[in-house]
Motif scaffolding. Structure first.
Motif, PDB file in Angstrom:
ATOM      1  N   GLY A  25     -13.429  27.437 -58.707  1.00  0.00           N
ATOM      2  CA  GLY A  25     -13.503  26.258 -59.572  1.00  0.00           C
ATOM      3  C   GLY A  25     -12.224  25.992 -60.349  1.00  0.00           C
ATOM      4  N   LYS A  26     -11.125  26.543 -59.884  1.00  0.00           N
ATOM      5  CA  LYS A  26      -9.815  26.312 -60.511  1.00  0.00           C
ATOM      6  C   LYS A  26      -8.948  25.549 -59.513  1.00  0.00           C
ATOM      7  CE  LYS A  26     -10.442  29.000 -64.158  1.00  0.00           C
ATOM      8  NZ  LYS A  26     -10.236  28.655 -65.523  1.00  0.00           N
ATOM      9  N   PRO A  27      -8.047  24.701 -59.981  1.00  0.00           N
ATOM     10  CA  PRO A  27      -7.308  23.835 -59.058  1.00  0.00           C
ATOM     11  C   PRO A  27      -6.103  24.450 -58.351  1.00  0.00           C
ATOM     12  CG  PRO A  27      -6.761  23.288 -61.310  1.00  0.00           C
ATOM     13  CD  PRO A  27      -7.843  24.333 -61.373  1.00  0.00           C
ATOM     14  N   ILE A  28      -5.696  25.657 -58.778  1.00  0.00           N
ATOM     15  CA  ILE A  28      -4.448  26.188 -58.208  1.00  0.00           C
ATOM     16  C   ILE A  28      -4.415  27.710 -58.270  1.00  0.00           C
ATOM     17  CG2 ILE A  28      -3.005  26.162 -60.279  1.00  0.00           C
ATOM     18  CD1 ILE A  28      -1.140  24.415 -58.173  1.00  0.00           C
ATOM     19  N   VAL A  29      -3.664  28.307 -57.361  1.00  0.00           N
ATOM     20  CA  VAL A  29      -3.483  29.764 -57.315  1.00  0.00           C
ATOM     21  C   VAL A  29      -2.134  30.087 -57.947  1.00  0.00           C
ATOM     22  CG1 VAL A  29      -3.241  31.758 -55.788  1.00  0.00           C
ATOM     23  CG2 VAL A  29      -4.835  29.933 -55.183  1.00  0.00           C
ATOM     24  N   ARG A  30      -2.089  31.173 -58.706  1.00  0.00           N
ATOM     25  CA  ARG A  30      -0.832  31.623 -59.320  1.00  0.00           C
ATOM     26  C   ARG A  30      -0.501  33.006 -58.767  1.00  0.00           C
ATOM     27  NH1 ARG A  30       2.243  30.315 -63.354  1.00  0.00           N
ATOM     28  NH2 ARG A  30       0.814  28.768 -64.198  1.00  0.00           N
ATOM     29  N   LEU A  31       0.757  33.197 -58.384  1.00  0.00           N
ATOM     30  CA  LEU A  31       1.258  34.494 -57.929  1.00  0.00           C
ATOM     31  C   LEU A  31       2.336  34.947 -58.891  1.00  0.00           C
ATOM     32  CD1 LEU A  31       1.520  36.815 -55.914  1.00  0.00           C
ATOM     33  CD2 LEU A  31       3.055  35.357 -54.561  1.00  0.00           C
ATOM     34  N   GLU A  32       2.147  36.162 -59.444  1.00  0.00           N
ATOM     35  CA  GLU A  32       3.131  36.737 -60.362  1.00  0.00           C
ATOM     36  C   GLU A  32       3.681  38.036 -59.767  1.00  0.00           C
ATOM     37  OE1 GLU A  32       2.117  36.242 -64.713  1.00  0.00           O
ATOM     38  OE2 GLU A  32       0.131  36.145 -63.775  1.00  0.00           O
ATOM     39  N   VAL A  33       4.939  38.292 -60.007  1.00  0.00           N
ATOM     40  CA  VAL A  33       5.589  39.517 -59.572  1.00  0.00           C
ATOM     41  C   VAL A  33       5.884  40.330 -60.820  1.00  0.00           C
ATOM     42  CG1 VAL A  33       7.559  40.508 -58.355  1.00  0.00           C
ATOM     43  CG2 VAL A  33       6.640  38.285 -57.636  1.00  0.00           C
ATOM     44  N   LYS A  34       5.419  41.591 -60.799  1.00  0.00           N
ATOM     45  CA  LYS A  34       5.630  42.470 -61.952  1.00  0.00           C
ATOM     46  C   LYS A  34       6.249  43.775 -61.483  1.00  0.00           C
ATOM     47  CE  LYS A  34       1.954  40.375 -64.490  1.00  0.00           C
ATOM     48  NZ  LYS A  34       0.992  40.505 -65.522  1.00  0.00           N
ATOM     49  N   GLY A  35       6.981  44.428 -62.366  1.00  0.00           N
ATOM     50  CA  GLY A  35       7.579  45.715 -62.041  1.00  0.00           C
ATOM     51  C   GLY A  35       6.508  46.772 -61.857  1.00  0.00           C
ATOM     52  N   GLY A  36       6.718  47.677 -60.901  1.00  0.00           N
ATOM     53  CA  GLY A  36       5.779  48.757 -60.630  1.00  0.00           C
ATOM     54  C   GLY A  36       5.416  48.786 -59.165  1.00  0.00           C
ATOM     55  N   GLY A  37       4.504  49.666 -58.807  1.00  0.00           N
ATOM     56  CA  GLY A  37       4.098  49.777 -57.411  1.00  0.00           C
ATOM     57  C   GLY A  37       5.062  50.639 -56.617  1.00  0.00           C
ATOM     58  N   CYS A  38       4.704  50.920 -55.385  1.00  0.00           N
ATOM     59  CA  CYS A  38       5.498  51.807 -54.523  1.00  0.00           C
ATOM     60  C   CYS A  38       6.876  51.242 -54.207  1.00  0.00           C
ATOM     61  CB  CYS A  38       4.754  52.062 -53.220  1.00  0.00           C
ATOM     62  SG  CYS A  38       3.208  52.945 -53.456  1.00  0.00           S
ATOM     63  N   ALA A  39       6.964  49.946 -54.002  1.00  0.00           N
ATOM     64  CA  ALA A  39       8.237  49.332 -53.632  1.00  0.00           C
ATOM     65  C   ALA A  39       8.971  48.770 -54.842  1.00  0.00           C
ATOM     66  CB  ALA A  39       7.991  48.221 -52.612  1.00  0.00           C
ATOM     67  N   GLY A  40       8.469  49.065 -56.032  1.00  0.00           N
ATOM     68  CA  GLY A  40       9.125  48.578 -57.230  1.00  0.00           C
ATOM     69  C   GLY A  40       8.525  47.307 -57.790  1.00  0.00           C
ATOM     70  N   GLU A  42       4.735  44.820 -58.117  1.00  0.00           N
ATOM     71  CA  GLU A  42       3.312  44.568 -57.922  1.00  0.00           C
ATOM     72  C   GLU A  42       3.130  43.062 -57.899  1.00  0.00           C
ATOM     73  OE1 GLU A  42       1.064  46.405 -61.036  1.00  0.00           O
ATOM     74  OE2 GLU A  42       1.546  48.411 -60.350  1.00  0.00           O
ATOM     75  N   TYR A  43       2.201  42.615 -57.092  1.00  0.00           N
ATOM     76  CA  TYR A  43       1.938  41.186 -56.967  1.00  0.00           C
ATOM     77  C   TYR A  43       0.551  40.912 -57.513  1.00  0.00           C
ATOM     78  CZ  TYR A  43       5.951  41.765 -54.025  1.00  0.00           C
ATOM     79  OH  TYR A  43       7.194  42.102 -53.573  1.00  0.00           O
ATOM     80  N   GLU A  44       0.475  40.030 -58.481  1.00  0.00           N
ATOM     81  CA  GLU A  44      -0.798  39.727 -59.143  1.00  0.00           C
ATOM     82  C   GLU A  44      -1.194  38.287 -58.842  1.00  0.00           C
ATOM     83  OE1 GLU A  44      -1.928  39.230 -63.691  1.00  0.00           O
ATOM     84  OE2 GLU A  44      -1.412  41.294 -63.146  1.00  0.00           O
ATOM     85  N   TRP A  45      -2.380  38.134 -58.253  1.00  0.00           N
ATOM     86  CA  TRP A  45      -2.922  36.826 -57.910  1.00  0.00           C
ATOM     87  C   TRP A  45      -3.949  36.430 -58.950  1.00  0.00           C
ATOM     88  CZ3 TRP A  45      -1.111  34.276 -53.623  1.00  0.00           C
ATOM     89  CH2 TRP A  45      -0.394  35.028 -52.710  1.00  0.00           C
ATOM     90  N   SER A  46      -3.941  35.167 -59.339  1.00  0.00           N
ATOM     91  CA  SER A  46      -4.962  34.659 -60.254  1.00  0.00           C
ATOM     92  C   SER A  46      -5.156  33.168 -59.971  1.00  0.00           C
ATOM     93  CB  SER A  46      -4.540  34.882 -61.715  1.00  0.00           C
ATOM     94  OG  SER A  46      -3.345  34.186 -62.000  1.00  0.00           O
ATOM     95  N   PHE A  47      -6.108  32.590 -60.661  1.00  0.00           N
ATOM     96  CA  PHE A  47      -6.381  31.160 -60.537  1.00  0.00           C
ATOM     97  C   PHE A  47      -6.053  30.511 -61.868  1.00  0.00           C
ATOM     98  CE2 PHE A  47      -8.904  33.431 -57.527  1.00  0.00           C
ATOM     99  CZ  PHE A  47      -8.702  32.715 -56.360  1.00  0.00           C
ATOM    100  N   SER A  48      -5.580  29.287 -61.821  1.00  0.00           N
ATOM    101  CA  SER A  48      -5.092  28.656 -63.034  1.00  0.00           C
ATOM    102  C   SER A  48      -5.517  27.199 -63.120  1.00  0.00           C
ATOM    103  CB  SER A  48      -3.562  28.743 -63.060  1.00  0.00           C
ATOM    104  OG  SER A  48      -3.043  28.191 -64.237  1.00  0.00           O
ATOM    105  N   ASP A  49      -5.651  26.740 -64.360  1.00  0.00           N
ATOM    106  CA  ASP A  49      -5.875  25.331 -64.643  1.00  0.00           C
ATOM    107  C   ASP A  49      -4.576  24.634 -64.995  1.00  0.00           C
ATOM    108  OD1 ASP A  49      -8.735  25.193 -64.456  1.00  0.00           O
ATOM    109  OD2 ASP A  49      -8.839  26.277 -66.346  1.00  0.00           O
ATOM    110  N   ASP A  59       3.357  23.813 -51.630  1.00  0.00           N
ATOM    111  CA  ASP A  59       2.294  23.090 -50.916  1.00  0.00           C
ATOM    112  C   ASP A  59       1.170  22.602 -51.826  1.00  0.00           C
ATOM    113  OD1 ASP A  59       3.655  23.370 -48.531  1.00  0.00           O
ATOM    114  OD2 ASP A  59       2.622  25.211 -47.986  1.00  0.00           O
ATOM    115  N   ASN A  60       1.509  22.274 -53.054  1.00  0.00           N
ATOM    116  CA  ASN A  60       0.537  21.744 -54.028  1.00  0.00           C
ATOM    117  C   ASN A  60      -0.660  22.657 -54.253  1.00  0.00           C
ATOM    118  OD1 ASN A  60       1.978  19.337 -54.589  1.00  0.00           O
ATOM    119  ND2 ASN A  60       1.241  18.515 -52.652  1.00  0.00           N
ATOM    120  N   ILE A  61      -0.477  23.961 -54.001  1.00  0.00           N
ATOM    121  CA  ILE A  61      -1.609  24.874 -54.130  1.00  0.00           C
ATOM    122  C   ILE A  61      -1.234  26.202 -54.791  1.00  0.00           C
ATOM    123  CG2 ILE A  61      -1.385  26.043 -51.893  1.00  0.00           C
ATOM    124  CD1 ILE A  61      -4.427  25.578 -51.573  1.00  0.00           C
TER     125      ILE A  61
END
Length: 72
Positions: A25-40, A42-49, A59-61
């Motif tokens: 029920g959210k209009p768009i996906v957000r991808l964030e890159v944060k420090g950490g994880g095995c390769a240095g 971490e990728y965090e997915w969320s939904f945003s208004d 791609d408008n998404i």
């Protein structure tokens, strides 16, 4: 908001994100890159208004912070 030329989505990815957006029920996906994880990173997915002035849109998404775009 600015459109990006650096990140490309396949049609399958767009279809999958569209399905998830409909479920959440959210209009768009957000991808964030944060420090950490095995390769240095971490990728965090969320939904945003909302989009911010530092976002680029794919791609408008998919929203990605302009700085994070460099790490994808």
């Amino acid at each position: 908001m600015e459109k990006t030329g650096l990140v490309k989505l396949t049609q399958s990815a767009v279809d999958h994100m569209t399905k998830l957006i409909d479920e959440q029920g959210k209009p768009i996906v957000r991808l964030e890159v944060k420090g950490g994880g095995c390769a240095g990173f971490e990728y965090e997915w969320s939904f945003s208004d909302e989009e911010t002035r530092n976002d680029v849109i794919v791609d408008n998404i998919l929203l990605i912070d302009r700085i994070n775009e460099l790490y994808l």
